[in-house]
Design an enzyme around this catalytic site. Structure first.
Site, PDB file in Angstrom:
ATOM      1  N   ASP A   1      26.564  15.558  22.365  1.00 17.27           N
ATOM      2  CA  ASP A   1      27.350  14.648  23.214  1.00 17.27           C
ATOM      3  C   ASP A   1      27.336  15.079  24.685  1.00 17.27           C
ATOM      4  OD1 ASP A   1      27.999  12.850  21.251  1.00 17.27           O
ATOM      5  OD2 ASP A   1      30.052  13.525  20.966  1.00 17.27           O
TER       6      ASP A   1
ATOM      7  N   ASN B   1      29.912  14.496  14.387  1.00 11.14           N
ATOM      8  CA  ASN B   1      28.994  13.743  15.245  1.00 11.14           C
ATOM      9  C   ASN B   1      28.032  12.952  14.367  1.00 11.14           C
ATOM     10  OD1 ASN B   1      28.011  12.641  17.546  1.00 11.14           O
ATOM     11  ND2 ASN B   1      26.577  14.292  17.977  1.00 11.14           N
TER      12      ASN B   1
ATOM     13  N   SER C   1      33.543  12.629  24.876  1.00 12.85           N
ATOM     14  CA  SER C   1      33.588  11.859  23.626  1.00 12.85           C
ATOM     15  C   SER C   1      33.886  10.395  23.922  1.00 12.85           C
ATOM     16  CB  SER C   1      34.700  12.431  22.746  1.00 12.85           C
ATOM     17  OG  SER C   1      34.900  11.636  21.601  1.00 12.85           O
ATOM     18  N   SER C   2      33.634   9.556  22.926  1.00 10.41           N
ATOM     19  CA  SER C   2      34.048   8.151  23.002  1.00 10.41           C
ATOM     20  C   SER C   2      35.168   7.847  22.015  1.00 10.41           C
ATOM     21  CB  SER C   2      32.862   7.237  22.684  1.00 10.41           C
ATOM     22  OG  SER C   2      31.818   7.441  23.589  1.00 10.41           O
TER      23      SER C   2
ATOM     24  N   THR D   1      35.197  14.054  13.522  1.00  8.85           N
ATOM     25  CA  THR D   1      33.767  13.844  13.316  1.00  8.85           C
ATOM     26  C   THR D   1      32.982  15.139  13.252  1.00  8.85           C
ATOM     27  OG1 THR D   1      31.862  12.638  14.216  1.00  8.85           O
ATOM     28  CG2 THR D   1      33.255  13.749  15.814  1.00  8.85           C
TER      29      THR D   1
ATOM     30  N   GLU E   1      27.896  18.431  17.526  1.00  8.05           N
ATOM     31  CA  GLU E   1      28.621  17.791  18.632  1.00  8.05           C
ATOM     32  C   GLU E   1      28.020  18.117  19.995  1.00  8.05           C
ATOM     33  OE1 GLU E   1      31.039  14.914  18.373  1.00  8.05           O
ATOM     34  OE2 GLU E   1      31.490  16.392  16.838  1.00  8.05           O
TER      35      GLU E   1
ATOM     36  N   THR F   1      31.279   9.120  11.930  1.00  7.80           N
ATOM     37  CA  THR F   1      32.557   9.673  12.362  1.00  7.80           C
ATOM     38  C   THR F   1      33.553   8.997  11.466  1.00  7.80           C
ATOM     39  OG1 THR F   1      31.814   9.993  14.638  1.00  7.80           O
ATOM     40  CG2 THR F   1      34.163   9.698  14.355  1.00  7.80           C
TER      41      THR F   1
ATOM     42  N   GLY G   1      31.593   5.127  15.487  1.00  7.94           N
ATOM     43  CA  GLY G   1      30.579   4.251  16.075  1.00  7.94           C
ATOM     44  C   GLY G   1      29.969   4.756  17.374  1.00  7.94           C
ATOM     45  N   GLY G   2      30.046   6.074  17.637  1.00  7.07           N
ATOM     46  CA  GLY G   2      29.437   6.592  18.864  1.00  7.07           C
ATOM     47  C   GLY G   2      29.991   5.857  20.068  1.00  7.07           C
TER      48      GLY G   2
HETATM   49  O1  DON Z   1      32.724  12.001  20.123  1.00  8.60           O
HETATM   50  C1  DON Z   1      31.918  11.074  20.123  1.00  8.60           C
HETATM   51  O2  DON Z   1      31.976  10.150  20.891  1.00  8.60           O
HETATM   52  C2  DON Z   1      30.831  11.060  19.078  1.00  8.60           C
HETATM   53  N1  DON Z   1      30.537  12.397  18.663  1.00  8.60           N
HETATM   54  C3  DON Z   1      31.254  10.190  17.945  1.00  8.60           C
HETATM   55  C4  DON Z   1      30.201  10.076  16.890  1.00  8.60           C
HETATM   56  C5  DON Z   1      30.336   8.886  16.039  1.00  8.60           C
HETATM   57  O3  DON Z   1      31.198   8.071  16.201  1.00  8.60           O
HETATM   58  C6  DON Z   1      29.336   8.707  14.991  1.00  8.60           C
HETATM   59  N2  DON Z   1      29.708   7.607  14.148  1.00  8.60           N
HETATM   60  N3  DON Z   1      29.374   6.577  13.888  1.00  8.60           N
END
Ligand code: DON
Length: 563
Positions: free
Chosen positions: A401, A379, A430-431, A377, A398, A359, A451-452
């Site tokens: 998620d 994703n 989302s995060s 992102t 995405e 992301t 960072g998910g």
């Molecule tokens: O929206 C979210 O929380 C995730 N799709 C974010 C994905 C992400 O940060 C991947 N990166 N390192």
């Protein structure tokens, strides 16, 4: 000495600027943002230009085929939030990733055309520009068009961002033609030219978001989807709408924080954790101590159980925003934290109930003090790795998620529930946490990260490192991190985050702590601090510059550029 004691993290000095600061994950995009500011554009103009530019120079996460969030805090102190996250296609169904036996089909929600949510980035940028920008569409898109059409030379950081994606991109004929050369990864010094993407950007420049949602770009994506087992329909694109929402707001030790509301969990979870930690003398307990670590872990455990069970798209579920941001609820949580023993995640479970990831986040501030934080992102790295023929646009994954099946972990190990179940037109939870902190009505800090699920704890740590531990913005971003997300019930740490002595103390209290082998890179935070290098300088009024920017040392291609 006023303020917290110094922490001596070893980091490059922050970049200084007096009239503006742009921090992004790719240096060419940062330069484009600064050029817009120099040309008299405001922070929103710069954010839009950077958004289009990163789609070209940072294809692992920058995008036209994904979605994201923009937190805006204007110089007059008002703030707003643009939600341009993907939405589930109308034909999406709750069990679309399960086989006949009710088990998740491996890869269905990440690697196929079924993984694609209706993209929001172009609608988001155009709404931001129209409502809050000052410059014309052509001015803001032109630099991206030039980079796509003429290409740019790949430096080591760019090559590194492709490492995780090459195999996946090789499987898609349209992506392979663009991002590989004769089936082999692009090499250092190669020029990446993206002619189809230049064409798509030109169409958007000429005809606005309609070129994407009503016109030929949507047609090409739908055609590719239909040919490959997807469910995207033209009306999904025609009906896409950005939501302008109130940011989540809270106060931590006198600092006002605005961050992402649902459909992100980020702002709520950050506020919940900070509210809990406000009850403890974190500054006195110190960065990296066993006591600070366990208090952070317990606050994270409680906040993530709420995240994973209670939150979802606000058009579909009632999110307990008031409760989760209330000081009284934080007090309740503090009362449940055992001072001697590790909490047990399973006991918090409500009765009812590794692969590469990318992301990108960027932070911008202009000469007037307008601040913008954007996280957007595809994703996973390069999303699905699929490009709709003729568009040059990488498509997101995405949909992963969402909760594919209650109790089954997603790409980020998140175990989620009903509130985040798949429904047509719904956004997955989302995060992403683009966050702006202010104090006494003035901007103080702009921060966020990829960072998910770790986005939340990375952003939280950077805020705590500045406010509680007195670090400068570069140290605050680079300092090793810890993370806990309720389930799995483990404390994850980056190498060197905790000393052997600290680990022994935590183990004695019942914590399972370890380095997560699947996560070698924990985000790439991008931050700005206003008024001084660190809190001590800001409080003493001895800062030599107005803006201090830093890109994460974990990032490979980024830059903070001030002017
Ligand atoms: O929206 C979210 O929380 C995730 N799709 C974010 C994905 C992400 O940060 C991947 N990166 N390192």
């Amino acid at each position: 000495m006023s303020g917290p004691p110094f922490a001596f993290a070893a980091s490059p000095a922050p970049v200084e600027g007096n009239d503006g600061m742009v921090v992004t994950a790719q240096h060419l995009a940062s330069r484009i943002g600064v050029d817009v500011l120099r040309d008299g554009g405001n922070a929103v103009d710069a954010a839009v230009a950077v958004g289009y530019a990163l789609a070209v120079v940072y294809p692992t996460a920058g995008n036209l085929g994904g979605g994201g969030f923009m937190t805006i805090r204007l110089a007059d102190g008002t703030s707003t939030f643009l939600d341009f996250r993907e939405r589930a296609p109308k034909a999406a169904t709750r069990d679309m990733y399960l086989d006949a036996a009710g088990e998740p089909v491996p890869g269905a929600s990440t690697d196929t055309y079924l993984a694609i949510g209706v993209p929001g980035s172009v609608a988001g940028f155009e709404m931001a520009r129209e409502k809050y920008g000052t410059l014309g569409r052509d001015r803001l898109i032109a630099p991206a068009i030039a980079l796509a059409r003429d290409g740019f030379v790949l430096e080591p950081g760019d090559i590194a961002s492709f490492t995780d994606g090459n195999d996946m991109l090789a499987k898609d004929p349209a992506a392979s033609r663009i991002f590989l050369k004769d089936g082999e990864p692009l090499s250092l010094g190669a020029r990446l030219v993206q002619s189809d993407l230049a064409g798509s950007l030109q169409a958007i420049s000429d005809r606005g978001a309609d070129a994407f949602y009503q016109g030929e770009i949507a047609d090409l994506i739908v055609k590719a989807s239909e040919a490959n087992g997807g469910i995207l329909a033209k009306s999904d694109f025609e009906d896409y709408a950005v939501r302008e929402l109130e940011p989540v707001a809270c106060n931590y030790r006198g600092y006002d924080i605005v961050s992402s509301p649902p459909p992100s969990s980020g702002g709520l979870v950050i506020c919940e954790i900070l509210n809990v930690l406000e009850g403890y003398p974190i500054s006195y307990l110190g960065y990296g101590s066993a006591e600070t670590t366990r208090l952070m872990v317990e606050a994270m455990r409680h906040a993530f159980v709420d995240r994973n069970t209670a939150l979802g798209d606000p058009d579909f579920v009632e999110n307990p925003v008031e409760k989760l941001t209330s000081k009284a609820y934080a007090e309740e949580i503090r009362a449940r934290i055992d001072p001697y023993r590790a909490g047990v995640s399973e006991e918090l479970t409500p009765a009812s109930a590794a692969e590469s990831r990318e992301t990108t986040h960027y932070s911008i501030i202009d000469k007037d003090g307008n601040a913008v934080a954007v996280t957007y992102t595809l994703n996973g790295s390069f999303g699905t790795g699929k490009v709709a023929e003729g568009t040059g646009i990488l498509l997101n994954n995405e949909m992963d998620d969402f909760t594919s099946k209650p109790g089954v972990p997603n790409l980020y190990g998140l175990v989620q529930g009903e509130a985040n179940a798949i429904e047509p037109g719904k956004s997955p939870l989302s995060s992403m946490s683009p966050t702006i902190v202010s104090r006494d009505g003035k901007p103080f800090m702009v921060i966020g990260s990829p960072g998910g699920s770790r986005i939340i704890t990375i952003t939280l740590s950077a805020i705590m490192n500045v406010i509680d531990h007195g670090m400068d913005i570069s140290e605050a971003i680079d300092a090793p991190r810890i993370h806990h997300q309720w389930l799995p019930d483990r404390v994850y740490m980056e190498p060197y985050a905790l000393s052997p002595d600290t680990l022994r103390i935590l183990a004695g209290m019942g914590y399972t702590v370890g380095i997560d082998p699947d996560w070698t890179i924990w985000g790439e935070a991008a931050g700005i601090l206003v008024g001084g290098r660190d809190l001590r300088e800001i409080e003493a009024g001895t800062g030599t510059a107005r803006y201090y920017g830093a890109i994460d040392s974990r990032a490979t291609a980024g830059a903070a550029i001030g002017y």
